[in-house]
Design an enzyme around this catalytic site. Structure first.
Site, PDB file in Angstrom:
ATOM      1  N   ARG A 193      32.788   1.220   0.067  1.00  0.00           N
ATOM      2  CA  ARG A 193      33.616   2.372  -0.340  1.00  0.00           C
ATOM      3  C   ARG A 193      35.012   2.322   0.269  1.00  0.00           C
ATOM      4  O   ARG A 193      35.583   3.365   0.606  1.00  0.00           O
ATOM      5  CB  ARG A 193      32.958   3.708   0.028  1.00  0.00           C
TER       6      ARG A 193
ATOM      7  N   ARG B 226      37.847   8.157  -1.454  1.00  0.00           N
ATOM      8  CA  ARG B 226      38.532   9.444  -1.309  1.00  0.00           C
ATOM      9  C   ARG B 226      39.143   9.670   0.063  1.00  0.00           C
ATOM     10  O   ARG B 226      39.874  10.630   0.259  1.00  0.00           O
ATOM     11  CB  ARG B 226      37.551  10.587  -1.615  1.00  0.00           C
TER      12      ARG B 226
ATOM     13  N   ARG C  12      43.172   9.547  -8.810  1.00  0.00           N
ATOM     14  CA  ARG C  12      41.973  10.016  -9.488  1.00  0.00           C
ATOM     15  C   ARG C  12      42.096  11.459  -9.977  1.00  0.00           C
ATOM     16  O   ARG C  12      41.302  11.912 -10.805  1.00  0.00           O
ATOM     17  CB  ARG C  12      40.777   9.934  -8.513  1.00  0.00           C
TER      18      ARG C  12
ATOM     19  N   ASP D  90      31.019   1.886 -10.494  1.00  0.00           N
ATOM     20  CA  ASP D  90      29.894   2.689 -10.035  1.00  0.00           C
ATOM     21  C   ASP D  90      28.600   2.011 -10.452  1.00  0.00           C
ATOM     22  O   ASP D  90      28.563   1.370 -11.503  1.00  0.00           O
ATOM     23  CB  ASP D  90      29.963   4.097 -10.643  1.00  0.00           C
TER      24      ASP D  90
ATOM     25  N   TYR E 142      17.448   6.904  -9.899  1.00  0.00           N
ATOM     26  CA  TYR E 142      18.452   7.821 -10.458  1.00  0.00           C
ATOM     27  C   TYR E 142      18.089   8.255 -11.881  1.00  0.00           C
ATOM     28  O   TYR E 142      18.268   9.409 -12.262  1.00  0.00           O
ATOM     29  CB  TYR E 142      19.828   7.151 -10.507  1.00  0.00           C
TER      30      TYR E 142
END
Length: 367
Positions: A37, A41, A50, A86, A164
């Site tokens: 990552r 963010r 973004r 992703d 998921y």
């Protein structure tokens, strides 16, 4: 800058191959370092890029993926880039709808509930048609990196994606997905096999597009015990390594190093070290010496600083990195965190981590 280049061939010459050499077990002057990552963010420029975009729309824009992948490299002397994407693009390619819900995370509008729901999935996936946008992002980024560092491609592993697809999002127990393993073992294997085939083609396509290494994320390994991991995760992890390598050979593509990262699966480290991957990634819950003892001499290890260590003062980060390097040794080793960076982490502290890996490993190598 990330502007389109037509030809996928003729990539710029690689200037820093430290990460690839370490992955292959060759000697390096310093220990290479990158962060899971690292495009994320915690960087204000990432939040800005973004801001106006839906998350998966960003994933589908090669130009934005390229920009986000390059951002951390403008700030830090990292030894590798990892394509911004992703793991849930694979379930999307199978025909499932996933949306990013603010404050909640990725959410499947119609998760798999019954065994019959498997029939709704695409049984044959043309990865170029469904995931070509990732391949374009990789090619574009590989050119835009100008040979600065290698580019890593990745995918989620079958069990993690299956969990998921059944849970419909994140879960603390994975009870719905695990209940399939106990109640519907045959259907579970059918789904895992379908995912394995798609992931294999997807990873091969990433190499064809320009990825120079591949990481498989079995992020939800920790929800399985040793027996279920042995039945429902490991065979598919092994198959992916084998199938990707044989297809790369068939298609005369480069045999790139592959990394397996199975979070919280220390019970399976011996098996993972023999699963066909050049690198085994580690989370922060295992001692470096123990990981070395279990994995043996033939694989490179990657990891495993606790991500939360980056909240410590910079001097403390330096001390922790030095100890980590002494424990792992500076060779056959790629420094990383034991999981991804969190959004509230300070970029300065990430910089301190990267710098500490380089300076301490150089120092250790000299002496």
């Amino acid at each position: 800058t990330c502007s389109f280049v037509r030809s996928p061939k003729g990539f710029p010459k690689l200037k820093n191959d430290t990460f690839l050499r370490a992955a292959r077990g060759e000697e390096t002057e310093h220990t290479p370092v990158w962060c899971m990552r690292q495009a994320g963010r915690y960087l204000p420029e990432f939040r800005e890029t973004r801001a106006a975009q839906d998350f998966f729309a960003t994933c589908r824009s090669p130009k934005l993926c390229c920009e986000l992948t390059l951002q951390p490299l403008r700030r830090f002397p990292l030894d590798a880039a990892i394509i911004f994407s992703d793991i849930l693009v694979v379930p999307q390619a199978l025909g499932m709808e996933v949306v990013m819900v603010p404050g909640k995370g990725p959410t499947f509008t119609e998760p798999l509930k019954e065994v019959e729901d498997l029939l709704k999935l695409r049984q044959k996936v043309d990865v170029t048609a469904e995931l070509g946008y990732v391949f374009q992002a990789i090619t574009l980024t590989r050119h835009s990196l100008e040979g600065k560092v290698p580019l890593i491609g990745f995918s989620g592993a079958p069990w993690t994606l299956m969990s998921y697809m059944i849970e419909g999002g994140g879960s603390t127990t994975m009870a719905k997905a695990k209940s399939w393993l106990y109640r519907h073992p045959e259907a579970s294997h059918r789904l895992l096999r379908l995912l394995t085939d798609v992931i294999t083609d997807y990873l091969v396509g990433q190499v064809a597009a320009g990825a120079q290494a591949l990481q498989l994320f079995e992020s939800h390994a920790g929800h399985l015990g040793p027996e279920q991991f042995q039945d429902f995760a490991l065979p598919y992890i092994r198959d992916i390594a084998q199938a990707v390598k044989s297809k790369l050979k068939e298609e005369a593509l480069p045999l790139v190093p592959m990394i397996i990262f199975a979070k919280d699966a220390h019970y399976a480290l011996r098996d993972l070290a023999r699963a066909g991957y050049e690198v085994v990634g580690l989370d922060w819950t295992i001692r470096p010496q123990e990981a070395r003892a279990q994995t043996g001499k033939d694989v490179t290890l990657q990891g495993n600083l606790d991500p939360c260590a980056l909240y410590a003062p910079k001097e403390k980060i330096g001390e922790l990195v030095k100890k980590m390097l002494e424990d792992f040794g500076t060779q056959r080793y790629i420094a990383n965190l034991g999981h991804g960076l969190y959004p509230d982490m300070s970029p300065e502290h990430v910089g301190a981590f990267v710098e500490a890996v380089h300076s301490h490993s150089r120092h250790i190598n000299k002496h």
